[in-house]
Design an enzyme around this catalytic site. Structure first.
Site, PDB file in Angstrom:
ATOM      1  N   ASP A  67      33.518  49.960  29.544  1.00  0.00           N
ATOM      2  CA  ASP A  67      34.909  49.480  29.545  1.00  0.00           C
ATOM      3  C   ASP A  67      35.068  48.222  28.698  1.00  0.00           C
ATOM      4  O   ASP A  67      34.086  47.612  28.265  1.00  0.00           O
ATOM      5  CB  ASP A  67      35.400  49.229  30.988  1.00  0.00           C
ATOM      6  CG  ASP A  67      34.348  48.545  31.861  1.00  0.00           C
ATOM      7  OD1 ASP A  67      33.425  47.908  31.305  1.00  0.00           O
ATOM      8  OD2 ASP A  67      34.448  48.634  33.093  1.00  0.00           O
ATOM      9  N   ASP A 136      35.477  46.376  45.694  1.00  0.00           N
ATOM     10  CA  ASP A 136      36.436  47.365  46.208  1.00  0.00           C
ATOM     11  C   ASP A 136      35.969  48.804  45.977  1.00  0.00           C
ATOM     12  O   ASP A 136      36.734  49.742  46.123  1.00  0.00           O
ATOM     13  CB  ASP A 136      37.826  47.136  45.582  1.00  0.00           C
ATOM     14  CG  ASP A 136      37.830  47.353  44.058  1.00  0.00           C
ATOM     15  OD1 ASP A 136      36.777  47.706  43.476  1.00  0.00           O
ATOM     16  OD2 ASP A 136      38.897  47.181  43.442  1.00  0.00           O
ATOM     17  N   HIS A 138      34.865  50.145  43.125  1.00  0.00           N
ATOM     18  CA  HIS A 138      35.116  50.760  41.813  1.00  0.00           C
ATOM     19  C   HIS A 138      33.835  50.942  41.006  1.00  0.00           C
ATOM     20  O   HIS A 138      32.856  50.215  41.200  1.00  0.00           O
ATOM     21  CB  HIS A 138      36.160  49.966  41.003  1.00  0.00           C
ATOM     22  CG  HIS A 138      35.719  48.617  40.513  1.00  0.00           C
ATOM     23  ND1 HIS A 138      36.566  47.538  40.436  1.00  0.00           N
ATOM     24  CD2 HIS A 138      34.527  48.159  40.034  1.00  0.00           C
ATOM     25  CE1 HIS A 138      35.924  46.501  39.936  1.00  0.00           C
ATOM     26  NE2 HIS A 138      34.690  46.850  39.686  1.00  0.00           N
ATOM     27  N   GLU A 143      39.725  51.770  39.703  1.00  0.00           N
ATOM     28  CA  GLU A 143      40.096  51.087  40.937  1.00  0.00           C
ATOM     29  C   GLU A 143      40.492  52.082  42.032  1.00  0.00           C
ATOM     30  O   GLU A 143      40.737  53.262  41.746  1.00  0.00           O
ATOM     31  CB  GLU A 143      41.276  50.145  40.638  1.00  0.00           C
ATOM     32  CG  GLU A 143      40.969  49.079  39.592  1.00  0.00           C
ATOM     33  CD  GLU A 143      40.064  47.963  40.119  1.00  0.00           C
ATOM     34  OE1 GLU A 143      39.188  48.212  40.963  1.00  0.00           O
ATOM     35  OE2 GLU A 143      40.241  46.812  39.660  1.00  0.00           O
TER      36      GLU A 143
HETATM   37  P1  PGA Z   1      29.537  42.391  38.947  1.00  0.00           P
HETATM   38  O1  PGA Z   1      30.651  43.492  38.709  1.00  0.00           O
HETATM   39  O2  PGA Z   1      28.262  42.978  38.447  1.00  0.00           O
HETATM   40  O3  PGA Z   1      29.955  41.212  38.140  1.00  0.00           O
HETATM   41  O4  PGA Z   1      29.500  42.128  40.414  1.00  0.00           O
HETATM   42  C1  PGA Z   1      30.382  44.797  39.065  1.00  0.00           C
HETATM   43  C2  PGA Z   1      31.584  45.667  38.814  1.00  0.00           C
HETATM   44  O5  PGA Z   1      32.722  45.210  38.943  1.00  0.00           O
HETATM   45  O6  PGA Z   1      31.382  46.850  38.490  1.00  0.00           O
END
Ligand code: PGA
Length: 259
Positions: A67, A136, A138, A143
């Protein structure tokens, strides 16, 4: 889904990196799906160590990232292209021309996303997809409420993701976090031949519980991995703390990894 519970994130990162280095040694043309965020950084360091010390080469490897934020130039320090260059690509011998990150400045985002899907397909698909998980639930920026068959598209970040990412990468300033991104879809991700997901820390425990032991639901898009035949989840103790069958998974995966 194979859940590997490790004592520390360092141990989990080493194990996850070993899956990738083994694959690249066996097939120098491995196609990788890569992730950003705080979670994969230790794994990327370990992959770089294997390049320096074990002669692993990424010269012919191709990669596609999950992304990118809409509106950030590749040179912006918070862009995911910049993150990948700094945290992995500069540290290994990959050809930058073989690395792909969605263009957050694309004039026609839908065309950019469609072209990205085609590139992955033309490359023969992703051999190993690296993933983190949001608090959350995702994967990539898919999301809660995203179709589990979604494809690469423009997506909208939830307030909780904006908050998480502000804390980690934008000096706590939520107003600076873009609220839209281009993201591989859940359906796109699930087509990877193998999936390696990393989850560390107590703030991921609910998401990990939902992904592994909850029902398959668009409200925890990571739960789609339950339908994948070769998905590995590498957790530290804190992220695995809420799993009812934690000890069983740890024993089973240790047995399989030893084979
Ligand atoms: P993070 O993010 O590794 O910074 O915790 C993970 C994600 O949002 O997929």
């Amino acid at each position: 889904m194979e859940v590997v519970v490790c004592k520390t994130k360092e141990e989990a990162s080493k194990l996850a990196a070993s899956i990738i280095t083994k694959a690249v040694k066996a097939n120098p043309k491995t196609v990788l799906g890569l992730a950003t965020g705080s979670t994969p950084v230790l794994m990327y360091d370990e992959m770089a160590r294997a390049v320096r010390e074990e002669g692993v080469s990424y010269r012919e490897v191709r990669s596609w990232n999950l992304d990118e934020y809409v509106g950030l130039a590749p040179t912006h320090e918070q862009s995911y292209r910049y993150f990948m260059n700094e945290n992995l690509f500069k540290k290994i011998d990959i050809d930058l021309a073989n690395t792909h990150v969605l263009n957050g400045l694309a004039e026609d985002p839908a065309a950019e996303c469609a072209a990205y899907e085609k590139q992955i397909k033309d490359a023969g698909g992703i051999d190993i997809q690296v993933l983190g998980i949001g608090s959350d639930g995702h994967i990539a920026f898919n999301e809660p409420g995203t179709s589990l068959s979604s494809r690469t598209s423009v997506v909208y970040l939830t307030p909780s993701t904006v908050k998480d990412n502000a804390r980690l990468f934008f000096g706590g300033n939520e107003a600076e976090v873009p609220t839209r991104a281009l993201s591989m879809g859940v359906g796109t991700i699930c087509e990877a031949k193998k999936i390696v997901l990393l989850a560390f820390g107590a703030n991921k425990a609910d998401a990990v519980k939902g992904m592994v032991e909850g029902g398959i639901s668009q409200f925890c898009t990571a739960s789609a991995l339950q339908m994948h035949g070769d998905a590995w989840v590498f957790c530290d103790e804190a992220a695995a703390a809420k799993l009812a069958l934690k000890d069983y998974y740890a024993w089973r995966s240790a047995t399989k990894l030893a084979l």
